[in-house]
Design an enzyme around this catalytic site. Structure first.
Site, PDB file in Angstrom:
ATOM      1  N   GLU A  47     -19.412  21.799 -15.346  1.00  0.00           N
ATOM      2  CA  GLU A  47     -19.726  20.404 -15.689  1.00  0.00           C
ATOM      3  C   GLU A  47     -18.840  19.428 -14.908  1.00  0.00           C
ATOM      4  OE1 GLU A  47     -21.183  20.572 -20.270  1.00  0.00           O
ATOM      5  OE2 GLU A  47     -19.135  21.183 -19.877  1.00  0.00           O
ATOM      6  N   SER A  97     -13.997  24.766 -28.146  1.00  0.00           N
ATOM      7  CA  SER A  97     -14.196  23.505 -28.847  1.00  0.00           C
ATOM      8  C   SER A  97     -13.107  23.364 -29.894  1.00  0.00           C
ATOM      9  CB  SER A  97     -15.566  23.501 -29.517  1.00  0.00           C
ATOM     10  OG  SER A  97     -15.574  22.613 -30.622  1.00  0.00           O
ATOM     11  N   HIS A 150     -39.813  23.301 -10.749  1.00  0.00           N
ATOM     12  CA  HIS A 150     -39.949  22.405 -11.910  1.00  0.00           C
ATOM     13  C   HIS A 150     -39.268  22.987 -13.153  1.00  0.00           C
ATOM     14  CE1 HIS A 150     -43.198  20.423  -9.549  1.00  0.00           C
ATOM     15  NE2 HIS A 150     -43.483  21.672  -9.213  1.00  0.00           N
ATOM     16  N   SER A 169       0.822  -1.216   0.000  1.00  0.00           N
ATOM     17  CA  SER A 169       0.000   0.000   0.000  1.00  0.00           C
ATOM     18  C   SER A 169       0.854   1.265   0.000  1.00  0.00           C
ATOM     19  CB  SER A 169      -0.913   0.017   1.239  1.00  0.00           C
ATOM     20  OG  SER A 169      -0.135   0.007   2.420  1.00  0.00           O
ATOM     21  N   GLN A 202      -7.423  -1.720   4.949  1.00  0.00           N
ATOM     22  CA  GLN A 202      -6.445  -1.016   4.121  1.00  0.00           C
ATOM     23  C   GLN A 202      -7.142  -0.319   2.936  1.00  0.00           C
ATOM     24  OE1 GLN A 202      -2.461  -2.619   3.622  1.00  0.00           O
ATOM     25  NE2 GLN A 202      -2.821  -2.714   1.417  1.00  0.00           N
ATOM     26  N   LYS A 222     -17.488  28.308 -29.876  1.00  0.00           N
ATOM     27  CA  LYS A 222     -17.939  27.730 -28.615  1.00  0.00           C
ATOM     28  C   LYS A 222     -17.226  28.280 -27.383  1.00  0.00           C
ATOM     29  CE  LYS A 222     -20.551  24.917 -27.686  1.00  0.00           C
ATOM     30  NZ  LYS A 222     -20.674  23.462 -27.847  1.00  0.00           N
ATOM     31  N   LYS A 276      -8.200   3.834   2.549  1.00  0.00           N
ATOM     32  CA  LYS A 276      -7.425   5.037   2.255  1.00  0.00           C
ATOM     33  C   LYS A 276      -7.647   5.642   0.875  1.00  0.00           C
ATOM     34  CE  LYS A 276      -4.218   2.871   4.425  1.00  0.00           C
ATOM     35  NZ  LYS A 276      -5.158   2.307   5.422  1.00  0.00           N
ATOM     36  N   ASN A 291      -1.732  -1.351  13.514  1.00  0.00           N
ATOM     37  CA  ASN A 291      -3.190  -1.182  13.582  1.00  0.00           C
ATOM     38  C   ASN A 291      -3.587   0.123  14.270  1.00  0.00           C
ATOM     39  OD1 ASN A 291      -3.004  -3.671  12.487  1.00  0.00           O
ATOM     40  ND2 ASN A 291      -3.968  -4.794  14.179  1.00  0.00           N
ATOM     41  N   ASN A 346     -17.476  26.906 -23.508  1.00  0.00           N
ATOM     42  CA  ASN A 346     -18.149  25.837 -22.765  1.00  0.00           C
ATOM     43  C   ASN A 346     -17.954  25.953 -21.254  1.00  0.00           C
ATOM     44  OD1 ASN A 346     -19.189  24.565 -25.052  1.00  0.00           O
ATOM     45  ND2 ASN A 346     -17.277  23.434 -25.394  1.00  0.00           N
TER      46      ASN A 346
HETATM   47  N1  ARG Z   1      -1.211  -1.058   5.724  1.00  0.00           N
HETATM   48  C1  ARG Z   1      -2.248  -1.410   6.657  1.00  0.00           C
HETATM   49  C2  ARG Z   1      -3.480  -0.572   6.484  1.00  0.00           C
HETATM   50  O1  ARG Z   1      -3.443   0.336   5.739  1.00  0.00           O
HETATM   51  C3  ARG Z   1      -1.782  -1.226   8.059  1.00  0.00           C
HETATM   52  C4  ARG Z   1      -1.022  -2.385   8.491  1.00  0.00           C
HETATM   53  C5  ARG Z   1      -1.745  -3.281   9.371  1.00  0.00           C
HETATM   54  N2  ARG Z   1      -1.435  -4.555   8.874  1.00  0.00           N
HETATM   55  C6  ARG Z   1      -1.586  -5.657   9.563  1.00  0.00           C
HETATM   56  N3  ARG Z   1      -1.243  -6.741   8.984  1.00  0.00           N
HETATM   57  N4  ARG Z   1      -2.040  -5.680  10.779  1.00  0.00           N
HETATM   58  O2  ARG Z   1      -4.482  -0.818   7.076  1.00  0.00           O
END
Ligand code: ARG
Length: 484
Positions: free
Chosen positions: A308, A295, A174, A41, A340, A301, A343, A128, A303
């Site tokens: 939008e 355009s 309306h 990640s 995970q 044009k 995010k 965690n 726009n």
């Molecule tokens: N990269 C993980 C997340 O974004 C955090 C790590 C926790 N990973 C774990 N194996 N306990 O949630």
């Protein structure tokens, strides 16, 4: 709280480097490539670096107070964390694909700087509680940035409203002409929507201001750490009272995404109006060249792409909320790797808002209002019919009868292709005995606007009162966002 929002840049992950995992001890073989690719990640959580380091400094101090780091070790630890932060900022320290996530990469950076001392920081914490803390810090910071950008949209709308409190426009229901309104009143209606969005975010912050750090993996720590002190140091108002909830809870992320989706919906509704206003059929506004596009084939044009895109981007804001809710649904306590997935929707929503809001503020503040054209049609479509009916009510006619009499007059006008004010005394009387010649007195737009002078009405004087109250509220919102 410390403001970092807006500093982050796109992360490129180099493929060099020795694989570094935070959990290799009990494994005989390394992870399969497919798992490693699935698991990584760091390419998106890298933007959490400043928040992760901020939490690390607080954690180092707590370890020191607990007697688990000497003063000298603490000093070296903080020095290395500071140095690592600079190296991350300059790009001298980059994550590699071998770093599973931001925490892994930063621990590698710490070990490179401190050797075995770097390994002491992990005591009493887990990724965690770290990731839950980082995401809260990141969002609290960025919510302030988002509010500041929203205030710019509010301010642009309010400036136009101040100019156009007396500009009559056809008010619609309306999408049909209904009753004339002050165009300023209509613009301020959008400001109220954004003001509610900001109030929601400010209220959100109360629930986001709870620190998960100290919860460890799920059960807290047997080490003598003090989560309350850490919470305070990180600008939170309290420490989580339940470690299991603390590492499993992503309500703050879902709630933020709802608030942002609502902002998206409000931007979309404003965008839709601007698209209409700029159309040949309306021609209520002329967009500034700097906020409109051309355009590739039609040279004439101009726009409304900003409006939008504001409307279109609401799709991803709503989608991000749905992703988050779907990820959370059915997860057992406590931390699960599914989390995970929290995010990317959050980051995308933050990026989207920070991208769209300045463009919308610019579009609104630079648009020129074609007041003559807008006001000329304010009473079209028999939009003063209600004023007539209400006049009859003031003269003692039951509204039901007044409604019917004016309804007949509208039909008469349609059949004879005349306006309400163009009917002769004789014909008025023929349509209904209630329609005496003096009823024409209410058939003017400025009078119709001024008459709606009760609280919340469209009378220009009320619009100015409304504007003064909004300005005060928006100033307070801006002050909250800038921490003053
Ligand atoms: N990269 C993980 C997340 O974004 C955090 C790590 C926790 N990973 C774990 N194996 N306990 O949630």
């Amino acid at each position: 709280m410390a403001r970092i929002a807006g500093d982050e840049e796109e992360t490129t992950v180099s493929d060099g480097g020795k694989p570094m995992r935070l959990w290799g001890g009990r494994f005989e073989s390394g992870p399969a490539d497919a798992l490693a690719r699935l698991s990584v990640s760091v390419h998106f959580d890298w933007r959490l670096v400043p928040y992760d380091l901020m939490a690390s400094r607080a954690h180092a101090r707590v370890l020191n107070r607990a007697g688990l780091l000497t003063d000298e070790e603490l000093e070296r630890m903080i020095g290395a964390l500071d140095d690592l932060e600079t190296a991350c900022k300059t790009g001298e320290f980059r994550p590699t694909v071998a770093d599973e996530d931001v925490h892994t990469a930063l621990e590698r950076g710490l070990l490179e700087r401190l050797g075995s001392l770097g390994g002491k920081l992990r005591a009493g914490r887990s990724r965690n509680d770290q990731i839950a803390t980082d995401l809260r810090l990141y969002l609290r910071d960025n919510v302030r940035a988002i509010i500041s950008r929203l205030v710019e949209v509010e301010t642009a709308l309010m400036a136009q409203a101040a100019t156009h409190a007396d500009t009559a426009a056809p008010g619609m229901t309306h999408l049909q002409h209904a009753q004339p309104v002050s165009f300023g009143h209509q613009l301020l209606a959008h400001v109220h929507a954004f003001a509610r969005d900001i109030d929601r975010l400010i209220d959100w912050d109360k629930r986001a201001a709870v620190s998960p750090l100290g919860s460890g993996a799920l059960a807290g720590s047997s080490l003598p750490l003090d989560p309350v002190v850490v919470a305070e140091e990180l600008g939170f108002t309290s420490a989580a009272p339940n470690s299991m909830d603390a590492v499993a809870d992503r309500d703050f992320a879902a709630e933020f995404l709802f608030d942002a989706a609502m902002i998206g919906i409000h931007l979309s509704r404003l965008g839709e109006e601007i698209v209409l206003w700029a159309s040949q059929e309306f021609r209520w506004i002329e967009m500034d060249d700097a906020y409109s596009t051309g355009s590739s084939i039609m040279p004439q044009k101009k726009n409304p792409d900003v409006a939008e895109l504001a409307r279109g981007k609401s799709g991803r804001l709503i989608g991000n909320l749905m992703s988050m809710l779907t990820v959370l649904k059915g997860l057992p306590l406590t931390y699960n790797r599914d989390l995970q997935e929290d995010k990317e929707p959050v980051f995308d929503t933050v990026d989207t808002l920070l991208l769209v809001l300045p463009a919308v503020a610019g579009l609104v503040s630079t648009m020129r209002v074609n007041t003559a054209r807008m006001s000329a049609t304010a009473s079209d479509g028999f939009a003063l019919a209600t004023d007539l009916a209400e006049l009859l009510v003031r003269k003692g006619v039951a509204f039901r009868d007044a409604h019917e009499a004016v309804g007949h007059l509208v039909v008469y006008c349609q059949v004879n292709d005349v306006d309400l004010g163009e009917v002769s005394d004789e014909d008025l009387a023929k349509v209904s005995p209630h329609l005496t010649p003096d009823v024409r007195d209410v058939l003017n737009v400025p009078g119709a606007l001024a008459a709606r002078k009760a609280h919340g009405g469209t009378a220009p004087d009320r619009v100015r009162d409304q504007l003064a109250a909004l300005r005060e509220a928006v100033d307070a919102q801006a002050a909250w966002a800038s921490g003053s």
